[in-house]
Design an enzyme around this catalytic site. Structure first.
Site, PDB file in Angstrom:
ATOM      1  N   CYS A  88       3.165  -2.017  -8.812  1.00  0.00           N
ATOM      2  CA  CYS A  88       4.323  -2.847  -8.488  1.00  0.00           C
ATOM      3  C   CYS A  88       4.987  -3.267  -9.781  1.00  0.00           C
ATOM      4  O   CYS A  88       4.320  -3.435 -10.799  1.00  0.00           O
ATOM      5  CB  CYS A  88       3.882  -4.109  -7.760  1.00  0.00           C
ATOM      6  SG  CYS A  88       3.230  -3.823  -6.139  1.00  0.00           S
ATOM      7  N   CYS A 142      -5.191   0.774  -3.354  1.00  0.00           N
ATOM      8  CA  CYS A 142      -4.769   2.156  -3.111  1.00  0.00           C
ATOM      9  C   CYS A 142      -4.044   2.745  -4.314  1.00  0.00           C
ATOM     10  O   CYS A 142      -3.339   3.741  -4.197  1.00  0.00           O
ATOM     11  CB  CYS A 142      -3.896   2.225  -1.855  1.00  0.00           C
ATOM     12  SG  CYS A 142      -2.688   0.923  -1.719  1.00  0.00           S
ATOM     13  N   CYS A 148       0.867  -1.166   0.000  1.00  0.00           N
ATOM     14  CA  CYS A 148       0.000   0.000   0.000  1.00  0.00           C
ATOM     15  C   CYS A 148       0.911   1.225   0.000  1.00  0.00           C
ATOM     16  O   CYS A 148       2.057   1.140   0.454  1.00  0.00           O
ATOM     17  CB  CYS A 148      -0.925  -0.009   1.209  1.00  0.00           C
ATOM     18  SG  CYS A 148      -2.339   1.070   0.959  1.00  0.00           S
TER      19      CYS A 148
END
Length: 137
Positions: free
Chosen positions: A90, A86, A12
């Site tokens: 990645c 959120c 997050c």
């Protein structure tokens, strides 16, 4: 020779609430059978005190945890990467499982709201655990 442990990374942005609670639940429930990490792309200075309190209420101590920065190495070393709804991104590596859990942000919420988020995370982590560890292990 024993099977290698599965590894999970919770991500997050601030690594201060949702991802910390998820990592704490999985660490607690997996009892050393899974490698657990959490991180964020822009880590906060501290873990959300309401998240720490909500977890302490159910016997899980997160008071010593600190937000950590998301690294390529952490993603590469993980079998499962879970973002927490959120908008964090990645790096994508072949062979990894990527999931996005849509969860409310506990930042700035009253403890009652954080408890609901905590309980939602617990349900998701328990379901994840069932997929990662064979029955009876």
């Amino acid at each position: 020779m024993s099977e290698p442990q599965p590894s999970v990374l919770f991500v997050c942005v601030h690594n201060a609430g949702r991802s910390q609670m998820a990592a704490a639940f999985l660490t607690h429930l997996a009892q050393s059978r899974i490698q657990v990490r959490s991180a964020g792309s822009a880590p906060a200075d501290t873990v959300n005190p309401a998240a720490v309190t909500a977890m302490a209420e159910i016997g899980i101590d997160m008071s010593a945890e600190t937000p950590k920065v998301l690294t390529f190495d952490a993603v590469q070393a993980s079998d499962v990467v879970i973002t927490m709804g959120c908008g964090d991104t990645c790096p994508v590596f072949p062979g990894k499982t990527y999931l996005d859990w849509k969860l409310d942000d506990p930042a700035g919420q009253h403890l009652d709201a954080v408890r609901l988020i905590r309980d939602d995370i617990e349900r998701r982590v328990r379901a994840l655990l069932d997929t990662l560890l064979p029955a009876g292990t």
